[in-house]
Design a protein around this motif. Structure first.
Motif, PDB file in Angstrom:
ATOM      1  N   THR A  36      36.095  38.363  47.755  1.00  0.00           N
ATOM      2  CA  THR A  36      34.725  38.903  47.793  1.00  0.00           C
ATOM      3  C   THR A  36      34.189  39.048  46.369  1.00  0.00           C
ATOM      4  O   THR A  36      34.975  39.096  45.405  1.00  0.00           O
ATOM      5  N   GLY A  37      32.883  39.124  46.288  1.00  0.00           N
ATOM      6  CA  GLY A  37      32.237  39.239  44.972  1.00  0.00           C
ATOM      7  C   GLY A  37      32.640  40.512  44.241  1.00  0.00           C
ATOM      8  O   GLY A  37      32.906  40.486  43.043  1.00  0.00           O
ATOM      9  N   ILE A  38      32.700  41.616  44.986  1.00  0.00           N
ATOM     10  CA  ILE A  38      33.032  42.899  44.339  1.00  0.00           C
ATOM     11  C   ILE A  38      34.459  42.878  43.812  1.00  0.00           C
ATOM     12  O   ILE A  38      34.731  43.296  42.682  1.00  0.00           O
ATOM     13  N   CYS A  80      34.541  40.874  40.701  1.00  0.00           N
ATOM     14  CA  CYS A  80      34.012  41.609  39.543  1.00  0.00           C
ATOM     15  C   CYS A  80      35.073  42.544  38.972  1.00  0.00           C
ATOM     16  O   CYS A  80      35.175  42.713  37.760  1.00  0.00           O
ATOM     17  N   ASN A  81      35.825  43.168  39.851  1.00  0.00           N
ATOM     18  CA  ASN A  81      36.829  44.141  39.400  1.00  0.00           C
ATOM     19  C   ASN A  81      37.896  43.520  38.514  1.00  0.00           C
ATOM     20  O   ASN A  81      38.502  44.232  37.699  1.00  0.00           O
ATOM     21  N   THR A  85      34.314  34.375  42.932  1.00  0.00           N
ATOM     22  CA  THR A  85      34.831  34.233  44.304  1.00  0.00           C
ATOM     23  C   THR A  85      35.588  32.907  44.408  1.00  0.00           C
ATOM     24  O   THR A  85      35.265  31.941  43.716  1.00  0.00           O
TER      25      THR A  85
END
Ligand SMILES: Nc1ncnc2c1ncn2[C@@H]1O[C@H](COP(=O)(O)OP(=O)(O)OP(=O)(O)O)[C@@H](O)[C@H]1O
Length: 267
Positions: free
Chosen positions: A214-216, A219-220, A225
């Motif tokens: 997932t995108g989130i 980012c972490n 993706t």
């Protein structure tokens, strides 16, 4: 015939008649007197009475009476009464106020806010707001001598034996799938893996592809993706079709070729 179509209200007629009597400061002075006379519907005596009334009002406006002036205006009008040049003295009781206001300049609205909050409502304000007050300047001699405190860094992370084992397997080039319950240190280990691999492949940064589902999650860990990396769009086709799709995409195919190690965070 034209005359009947014109408005017959008293207001319109009065306005036109002013011009014929040369009342110059009305906005209707440009109307030709002949036209005004032609359209007039008031009798001469009534018209005259209205004109006189308006004219007397105009005179009143132009010259205000002495009683309507303020005291200072009256002084300036009367000859020989120039304002006194004597320097004004503040009452002695004001000196305290003057010295305290010098510490809080007028231009600084923040200062006044802080001053008020400290004196009356300090207990109701959050601590971080109150601490802003110290930016204005030290309040006590001890503040002057205090050195800025160094920012505290989080303690370094030392991997557990289990984490070390997984990292070692990754560095040996093995395909690894690791999982665990929440809070068992998966993310800490992943960051350590990425850091170590980046050090290893420092000359070819594209060798390590960091992706997530997932995108989130991407980012972490500072990645993208897995779909974006792969260049497969939604990835709903079968493997053969997806490979065809990637081969048609020059950027994606070149990215795949440069990749030595693919990380997928599925959390
Ligand atoms: N080796 C370690 N040394 C010190 N602290 C650690 C170590 N491993 C994990 N932690 C600490 O444990 C906590 C949980 O770690 P982490 O977030 O990596 O767990 P997780 O398995 O990824 O959790 P989740 O599945 O909920 O994301 C964090 O506060 C992390 O700092």
């Amino acid at each position: 015939m034209q005359l009947d179509r014109q408005p017959r209200s008293g207001l319109a007629t009065v306005k036109r008649d002013f011009t014929s009597n040369n009342i110059t400061n009305t906005p209707h002075a440009s109307v030709p007197p002949a036209a005004a006379t032609k359209r007039s519907t008031l009798s001469d005596s009534l018209r005259k009475a209205i004109q006189d009334g308006v004219a007397s009002r105009e005179v009143d406006k132009a010259s205000p009476t002495l009683s309507s002036l303020t005291a200072s205006q009256k002084r300036s009008l009367s000859p020989g009464t120039a304002p006194s040049t004597k320097k004004r003295q503040l009452p002695s009781s004001w000196s305290d106020f003057e010295s305290s206001s010098a510490r809080f300049p007028r231009g600084s609205s923040q200062s006044s806010v802080y001053f008020r909050s400290r004196s009356s409502t300090s207990s109701a304000l959050p601590l971080d707001m109150l601490s802003h007050g110290h930016q204005e300047g030290p309040e006590s001699p001890s503040d002057l001598s205090s050195e800025p405190k160094p920012t505290q860094r989080p303690a370094g992370i030392s991997l557990s034996d289990e984490q070390k084992n997984i990292l070692e397997l990754v560095m040996q080039g093995k395909n690894i799938f690791y999982t665990g319950s929440a809070g068992t240190g998966k993310s800490v280990l992943l960051r350590e893996i990425i850091k170590t691999l980046r050090k290893k492949y420092v000359k070819s940064p594209d060798a390590v592809a960091v992706t997530a589902s997932t995108g989130i999650a991407a980012c972490n860990i500072g990645g993208v993706t897995v779909h974006s990396f792969a260049g497969i769009g939604l990835g709903v086709e079968n493997a053969g079709k997806l490979v065809e799709k990637i081969m048609k995409n020059r950027k994606a195919s070149s990215r795949w070729r440069r990749t030595q190690l693919l990380i997928i965070d599925e959390s």
